[in-house]
Scaffold this motif. Structure first.
Motif, PDB file in Angstrom:
ATOM      1  N   ARG A  19     -42.770 -16.083  -0.455  1.00  0.00           N
ATOM      2  CA  ARG A  19     -42.540 -15.386   0.812  1.00  0.00           C
ATOM      3  C   ARG A  19     -41.413 -16.065   1.599  1.00  0.00           C
ATOM      4  NH1 ARG A  19     -47.401 -15.472   4.695  1.00  0.00           N
ATOM      5  NH2 ARG A  19     -48.292 -14.191   3.063  1.00  0.00           N
ATOM      6  N   PHE A  20     -41.462 -17.386   1.702  1.00  0.00           N
ATOM      7  CA  PHE A  20     -40.443 -18.100   2.476  1.00  0.00           C
ATOM      8  C   PHE A  20     -39.087 -18.107   1.757  1.00  0.00           C
ATOM      9  CE2 PHE A  20     -44.323 -20.036   4.405  1.00  0.00           C
ATOM     10  CZ  PHE A  20     -44.150 -19.481   5.661  1.00  0.00           C
ATOM     11  N   ARG A  22     -37.835 -15.638  -0.020  1.00  0.00           N
ATOM     12  CA  ARG A  22     -37.223 -14.321   0.196  1.00  0.00           C
ATOM     13  C   ARG A  22     -36.539 -14.225   1.554  1.00  0.00           C
ATOM     14  NH1 ARG A  22     -42.053 -12.471  -2.115  1.00  0.00           N
ATOM     15  NH2 ARG A  22     -42.928 -12.033  -0.068  1.00  0.00           N
ATOM     16  N   ARG A  23     -36.978 -15.017   2.501  1.00  0.00           N
ATOM     17  CA  ARG A  23     -36.434 -14.959   3.856  1.00  0.00           C
ATOM     18  C   ARG A  23     -35.191 -15.825   4.055  1.00  0.00           C
ATOM     19  NH1 ARG A  23     -42.009 -15.631   7.295  1.00  0.00           N
ATOM     20  NH2 ARG A  23     -43.058 -13.812   6.457  1.00  0.00           N
ATOM     21  N   GLN A  73     -37.841 -13.187   9.865  1.00  0.00           N
ATOM     22  CA  GLN A  73     -37.269 -12.631   8.641  1.00  0.00           C
ATOM     23  C   GLN A  73     -35.856 -13.201   8.475  1.00  0.00           C
ATOM     24  OE1 GLN A  73     -39.069 -10.736   6.509  1.00  0.00           O
ATOM     25  NE2 GLN A  73     -40.717 -11.239   7.927  1.00  0.00           N
ATOM     26  N   GLN A  74     -35.205 -12.885   7.385  1.00  0.00           N
ATOM     27  CA  GLN A  74     -33.885 -13.450   7.121  1.00  0.00           C
ATOM     28  C   GLN A  74     -32.910 -13.192   8.270  1.00  0.00           C
ATOM     29  OE1 GLN A  74     -31.211 -11.740   4.078  1.00  0.00           O
ATOM     30  NE2 GLN A  74     -31.262 -13.802   3.169  1.00  0.00           N
ATOM     31  N   TYR A  75     -32.878 -11.985   8.785  1.00  0.00           N
ATOM     32  CA  TYR A  75     -31.945 -11.684   9.872  1.00  0.00           C
ATOM     33  C   TYR A  75     -32.290 -12.446  11.146  1.00  0.00           C
ATOM     34  CZ  TYR A  75     -35.562  -8.186  10.964  1.00  0.00           C
ATOM     35  OH  TYR A  75     -36.752  -7.557  11.235  1.00  0.00           O
ATOM     36  N   ASP A  76     -33.568 -12.777  11.353  1.00  0.00           N
ATOM     37  CA  ASP A  76     -33.957 -13.595  12.502  1.00  0.00           C
ATOM     38  C   ASP A  76     -33.472 -15.035  12.332  1.00  0.00           C
ATOM     39  OD1 ASP A  76     -35.522 -11.513  13.810  1.00  0.00           O
ATOM     40  OD2 ASP A  76     -37.032 -11.854  12.243  1.00  0.00           O
TER      41      ASP A  76
END
Length: 120
Positions: A19-20, A22-23, A73-76
């Motif tokens: 999960r981490f 992927r972000r 999330q990635q964008y954050d």
């Protein structure tokens, strides 16, 4: 059970690490977050408790980074974290986040792991 079969249980650790991962941003240079001012996190990141953080204040910044690393999330991550600040504060920050998050970031970005001072 035989190794590699569909019956093999997936551990909680493996699920969290995936999960981490992927972000993650593609590279630390992608982190373009603010270095000053006040950041108001969106509800999907800070859904409980404090949502605004003063980036110039170390304690506030650590709270911001801890929440974004855990919930963003990635964008954050790209929008709210700054590469230089993350590297500078990683030796302390890494103790404020879960082992899963720490392991994924240090495995993916060796420059973070190099900031750790080994005490004799």
């Amino acid at each position: 059970m035989r190794e590699g079969t569909l019956d093999d249980p997936v551990t909680t650790r493996e699920i969290l690490l995936a999960r981490f991962r992927r972000r993650l941003p593609a590279r630390l240079e992608d982190l373009a977050g603010p270095v000053d001012g006040v950041v108001a996190l969106p509800l999907h990141v800070a859904w409980s408790g404090r949502t605004s953080f003063a980036v110039e204040e170390p304690k506030s910044r650590m709270g911001l980074y801890r929440i974004v690393l855990a919930e963003g999330q990635q964008y954050d991550l790209i929008a709210f974290l700054d590469r230089e600040l993350l590297i500078e504060h990683w030796p302390v920050l890494r103790r404020l986040i879960s082992r899963h998050i720490r392991d994924v970031w240090e495995e993916s970005f060796p420059e973070l792991a190099r900031t750790i001072v080994v005490e004799d």
